[in-house]
Write an enzyme that holds these catalytic residues in place. Structure first.
Site, PDB file in Angstrom:
ATOM      1  N   ARG A   1       0.793  -1.228   0.000  1.00  0.00           N
ATOM      2  CA  ARG A   1       0.000   0.000   0.000  1.00  0.00           C
ATOM      3  C   ARG A   1       0.829   1.283   0.000  1.00  0.00           C
ATOM      4  NH1 ARG A   1      -2.408  -3.992   2.572  1.00  0.00           N
ATOM      5  NH2 ARG A   1      -4.599  -4.367   2.101  1.00  0.00           N
TER       6      ARG A   1
ATOM      7  N   HIS B   1      -0.849  -2.426  -4.551  1.00  0.00           N
ATOM      8  CA  HIS B   1      -0.270  -3.282  -5.595  1.00  0.00           C
ATOM      9  C   HIS B   1      -0.271  -2.650  -6.988  1.00  0.00           C
ATOM     10  CE1 HIS B   1       0.203  -6.239  -2.597  1.00  0.00           C
ATOM     11  NE2 HIS B   1      -0.941  -6.861  -2.683  1.00  0.00           N
TER      12      HIS B   1
ATOM     13  N   HIS C   1       3.143 -12.447  -6.025  1.00  0.00           N
ATOM     14  CA  HIS C   1       2.065 -12.634  -5.043  1.00  0.00           C
ATOM     15  C   HIS C   1       1.509 -14.060  -5.094  1.00  0.00           C
ATOM     16  CE1 HIS C   1      -1.024 -11.518  -2.290  1.00  0.00           C
ATOM     17  NE2 HIS C   1      -0.853 -10.226  -2.435  1.00  0.00           N
TER      18      HIS C   1
ATOM     19  N   GLU D   1       5.635 -12.346   0.468  1.00  0.00           N
ATOM     20  CA  GLU D   1       5.972 -11.410  -0.613  1.00  0.00           C
ATOM     21  C   GLU D   1       7.241 -10.654  -0.222  1.00  0.00           C
ATOM     22  OE1 GLU D   1       2.127  -9.151  -1.176  1.00  0.00           O
ATOM     23  OE2 GLU D   1       1.562 -10.708   0.235  1.00  0.00           O
TER      24      GLU D   1
HETATM   25  C1  GLA Z   1      -1.349  -8.201   0.216  1.00  0.00           C
HETATM   26  C2  GLA Z   1      -1.930  -7.294   1.221  1.00  0.00           C
HETATM   27  C3  GLA Z   1      -3.211  -7.838   1.742  1.00  0.00           C
HETATM   28  C4  GLA Z   1      -4.166  -8.113   0.605  1.00  0.00           C
HETATM   29  C5  GLA Z   1      -3.511  -9.006  -0.399  1.00  0.00           C
HETATM   30  C6  GLA Z   1      -4.359  -9.181  -1.623  1.00  0.00           C
HETATM   31  O1  GLA Z   1      -0.749  -9.278   0.761  1.00  0.00           O
HETATM   32  O2  GLA Z   1      -1.045  -7.011   2.284  1.00  0.00           O
HETATM   33  O3  GLA Z   1      -3.792  -6.925   2.657  1.00  0.00           O
HETATM   34  O4  GLA Z   1      -4.531  -6.902   0.012  1.00  0.00           O
HETATM   35  O5  GLA Z   1      -2.294  -8.487  -0.803  1.00  0.00           O
HETATM   36  O6  GLA Z   1      -5.657  -9.525  -1.350  1.00  0.00           O
END
Ligand code: GLA
Length: 386
Positions: A117, A142, A213, A350
């Site tokens: 974010r 993302h 991801h 990730e």
């Molecule tokens: C990441 C974010 C989560 C969520 C996933 C996708 O891992 O940290 O909060 O948004 O992606 O659903």
């Protein structure tokens, strides 16, 4: 000039690689020095605008297979052996390309320009404010509305063991500055490692945080939840978040909290804890700061699954890792083989820089300048234990 992880990395597959890049309906075929065939692609589907999406398969000498789509650079399937040698697909995804056109969970996708974010969907760079799409409450997640998970990458098999994906993200795309030229190389080694190399250059100052991801379930995709998986994370600290899952700026010690995975713990053991951070995340959805000594690959995480005996180690050059327990999955998605993907039916690890770094000058920089080369590497290494 910002220099990030410019160390070249050489791992695995030095001798005797027989990695195969295979496809069904092959259109062409070449052979690498060790005999592996490199073939053309098979069609995976068409986008609504009529673009063809291809699916490539990498296969190593031990039969491990990885399917990669040119749409989003998605790792569509990853088949690795259990302790009896039986191959099982351990990543969530869809059999039918159309599944990937639906709104996120970002199954298996390449994420960019910015993983995780950015608060209030904006950041300042060199005195200019850049505005991004708000696709997650007030925040940008993302890469925005059409991130790297939703674009078509150009694919080229390399050396009979890798698939190279390239994408040019134009200046201003999704609000980010600079023409950004990105190359991602997936390599499957005979040591059962899936290695992902990310490289990028820009013609204007910009920010960048690339990751993959994939949603892993070592018991097999769709085989229940991951609460009994055991996790070790090489992290003394993590970045606590606010209710929008934006880091507060604090670097908090994991010691004495449910975030302490320095020794192996099952994921389920403390996921129901009343710790305020677990409550905010709806489980684990946090950025862990890796204990590193210098640059280069270092072990970030290890996951083991007792029934299958599968073990996954994650090594990376990145400073951090987002551990997410699939808290937003709710059973409405039916994936490969019609499997229902319920809450916590997979985990994501990730590798990345910290979320919202462009708005936190104290975090390691995610800036990339013209003339510098962004290069990071992550390895997912598979084996089996007793
Ligand atoms: C990441 C974010 C989560 C969520 C996933 C996708 O891992 O940290 O909060 O948004 O992606 O659903």
């Amino acid at each position: 000039m910002t220099k990030r992880n410019l160390i070249p990395l050489i791992i695995g597959c030095t001798i005797g690689c027989t990695i195969t890049i295979m496809t069904t309906n092959c259109t062409s075929s070449t052979t690498n020095k060790d005999g592996g065939a490199v073939s053309g692609s098979r069609e995976f589907g068409k986008t609504p605008s009529g673009e063809t999406v291809e699916l490539y398969t990498l296969k190593n000498a031990k039969g491990v297979e990885a399917d990669i789509s040119t749409y989003g650079g998605v790792l569509v399937s990853l088949k690795v052996p259990d302790r009896a040698g039986a191959l099982g697909d351990i990543v969530l995804g869809f059999d039918d390309f159309k599944g990937y056109l639906l709104p996120p969970p970002y199954f298996g996708a390449l994420i960019g320009r910015y993983g995780n974010r950015i608060a209030h969907a904006k950041f300042k760079l060199d005195g200019t404010e850049y505005k991004l799409a708000k696709n997650n409450g007030d925040n940008s997640l993302h890469g925005g509305t059409r991130g790297f998970d939703k674009v078509i990458w150009k694919a080229k098999p390399v050396n009979g063991q890798s698939l190279e994906l390239t994408y040019l993200s134009k200046d201003g795309e999704e609000g980010y500055p600079g023409n950004l030229s990105v190359t991602v190389v997936y390599t499957l080694t005979d040591n059962n490692e899936l290695k992902i190399d990310y490289t990028a250059t820009t013609d204007k100052d910009t920010v960048l945080n690339l990751t993959n991801h994939s949603y892993f379930n070592l018991a097999g995709q769709g085989e229940g939840d991951i609460l009994a998986h055991q996790l070790t994370l090489n992290a003394d600290r993590y970045t606590p978040v606010d209710k929008g899952l934006i880091p507060t700026g604090e670097l908090r010690k994991v010691e004495g909290t449910p975030f302490d995975f320095r020794q192996p713990h099952t994921i389920g053991e403390r996921i129901g804890s009343s710790d305020g951070q677990i409550t905010l995340g709806g489980g684990y959805d946090h950025n862990f700061i890796l204990n590193r000594s210098g640059e280069g690959l270092s072990l970030a995480a290890k996951v083991t699954e007792a029934k299958s005996g599968r073990v996954m180690e994650v090594l990376t050059t990145e400073p951090a890792i987002q551990f997410y327990t699939g808290n937003f999955l709710d059973g409405t998605i039916h994936g490969k083989g019609g499997k229902v993907y319920g809450r916590r039916s997979a985990l994501c690890l990730e590798t990345q820089h910290y979320p919202d770094s462009p708005n936190h000058p104290s975090f390691p920089s995610t800036e990339l300048k013209p003339g510098a080369t962004y290069h990071t590497t992550t390895v997912y290494r598979f084996s089996t234990g007793s």
